[in-house]
Design a protein around this motif. Structure first.
Motif, short mmCIF file in Angstrom:
data_model
loop_
_atom_site.label_atom_id
_atom_site.label_comp_id
_atom_site.label_asym_id
_atom_site.label_seq_id
_atom_site.Cartn_x
_atom_site.Cartn_y
_atom_site.Cartn_z
N LEU A 239 0.83 -1.21 0.00
CA LEU A 239 0.00 0.00 0.00
C LEU A 239 0.86 1.25 0.00
CD1 LEU A 239 -2.79 -0.98 2.56
CD2 LEU A 239 -2.91 -1.01 0.06
N ASP A 243 -3.15 5.22 -1.82
CA ASP A 243 -4.24 4.28 -1.50
C ASP A 243 -5.05 4.78 -0.30
OD1 ASP A 243 -3.58 2.24 -3.47
OD2 ASP A 243 -1.78 1.91 -2.27
N GLN A 282 -4.63 -5.85 1.94
CA GLN A 282 -3.93 -5.53 0.70
C GLN A 282 -4.87 -4.98 -0.37
OE1 GLN A 282 -0.65 -5.59 0.88
NE2 GLN A 282 -0.99 -6.33 2.98
#
Length: 442
Positions: A239, A243, A282
């Motif tokens: 990440l 994000d 994720q």
């Protein structure tokens, strides 16, 4: 007598129009109310007064880092110096010594911009922690020595929340930091019970206006060419800061659709399902969408529609109206720490991840009548201090004292008058008897 002193302290605060928490020391050396700053953790007894004797930390441990040196401060106010260990460690040591309240003496006099911040261990702090300026701390130390340790103080924690209905609740948080989510656990059930009596909004604690940063940073951590950014949320993980910005934007889009308790339930489930479980962490955007659907949001192609609606360009580099509003609010509110809770536009200090703090702050913001959920669900007790009641109490006390003094003076003068009359009567009788004796002798 104690109640009268407390009432007079509050009356003095009201007369001086103090909107901040205030501390009064019972000594001619401290004629004015003392300004202090509360920590961003621990218990803050809003609407209450704490009284206690001022105790200076042991000379072997003036910084208050070890509880064994401060046992004499049990149920009193302990004053320690700033430094040598974290404020959290000082608070834990003071709490283990059964201290009623910890006072940290700053190493300078500018305390308004100082934040004693929330950390992982701060949820264990159940006593108030406040900060005094260095000059006030030095003065207290000198006065305690002069008075052989007998120096008392009273600390007033005004609720300082304007009462209105519905109550507005604003929560600033980091959308990929699990430490910011306990608030949603605490608030969700109350939010459901209060319903339309509250107006709840989430806000994003991001980094703004980084257009001058390196291209690599803007690519990995930002959208809109550096206008809206976030730090890397998981270090070496997959990440990136970008994000976090996008997951926050998706949460704002959910809020547009439904900001009721459905939102708070979705967010605390997001934390448990998407942040705690590594496989879901994720792919947080997809995970958030799945959680929202399972929690009653009727959405299809949600993320694509959200981004297309609010980004000016499809490549995520144009302006974004929702994020721009967040930036403006962030700057207007001068948010410096997060998570941050505002109730009726007033920042709430203390442990805002605590059920008691959340309930007290929110229910304390209602105009009468307070919704039944505040009483039924949490057995809420409104212990706020009504200034009108205090003034009325003082006036009635003064009136009672006047009548008592009037009665005493009346009895006194009645007695004096009676003695005077009796004396004059006795004089008349004596004169009459003397005259009668002279008449008989003649």
């Amino acid at each position: 007598m104690k109640q009268i002193k407390i009432a007079l302290v509050i009356f003095l605060i009201i007369l001086t129009q103090s909107v901040n928490a205030s501390f009064k020391i019972e000594s001619p050396a401290f004629p004015d109310l003392i300004h202090f700053r509360s920590a961003d953790f621990g218990y803050i007894p809003y609407g209450k007064i704490l009284s206690g004797k001022m105790i200076i930390s042991n000379q072997t441990d003036p910084y208050g880092c070890f509880n064994s040196t401060n046992l004499a401060a049990k149920q009193q106010f302990l004053l320690v110096k700033y430094g040598n260990c974290s404020v959290i460690q000082k608070a834990l040591a003071a709490q283990q010594s059964k201290v009623k309240m910890l006072i940290v003496m700053a190493d300078h006099d500018s305390i308004d911009e100082v934040h004693m911040l929330n950390t992982v261990k701060s949820d264990k702090i159940t006593i108030p922690v406040i900060l005094f300026s260095k000059s006030i701390g030095d003065q207290i130390i000198n006065e305690v020595k002069k008075q052989n340790g007998v120096l008392k103080g009273q600390c007033f924690f005004p609720r300082n929340i304007a009462k209105q209905g519905p109550v507005s609740i604003d929560y600033w948080f980091d959308p990929l930091d699990s430490n910011n989510y306990p608030f949603f656990y605490r608030f969700s059930s109350l939010h459901q019970d209060l319903g339309s009596d509250v107006k709840f909004r989430i806000h994003l604690a991001l980094t703004f206006d980084q257009q001058e940063s390196s291209q690599n940073y803007k690519t990995e951590s930002c959208v809109s060419n550096g206008k809206y950014c976030a730090n890397d949320p998981d270090g070496p993980g997959r990440l990136q800061g970008k994000d976090e910005v996008l997951i926050g934007l998706a949460m704002l889009c959910l809020q547009e659709l439904d900001s009721s308790y459905k939102l708070t339930q979705t967010l605390f489930k997001f934390d448990f399902i998407c942040l705690y479980q590594e496989k879901n962490r994720q792919l947080p955007l997809q995970c958030l969408t799945d959680v929202a659907k399972n929690n009653g949001y009727n959405i299809t192609n949600f993320n694509e529609q959200c981004f297309a609606k609010h980004f000016k360009n499809s490549d995520l580099q144009g302006d974004n109206d929702l994020l721009e509003k967040e930036k403006i609010l962030f700057q207007q509110e001068t948010v410096q720490i997060w998570p941050e809770l505002y109730v009726n536009q007033r920042a709430i200090r203390g442990d805002i991840q605590s059920l008691e703090e959340v309930e007290s702050a929110i229910c304390g913001g209602f105009q009468d009548p307070v919704p039944s959920a505040c009483y039924d669900y949490f057995e809420y007790q409104d212990d706020s201090i009504n200034p009108g009641y205090i003034i009325l109490t003082i006036l009635l006390s003064a009136l009672v004292m006047f009548f008592i003094l009037f009665g005493v003076f009346k009895l006194y003068y009645h007695k004096k008058f009676k003695e005077q009359i009796d004396g004059e009567v006795n004089n008349v009788i004596q004169k009459y008897l003397s005259f009668q004796d002279e008449t008989d002798n003649s």
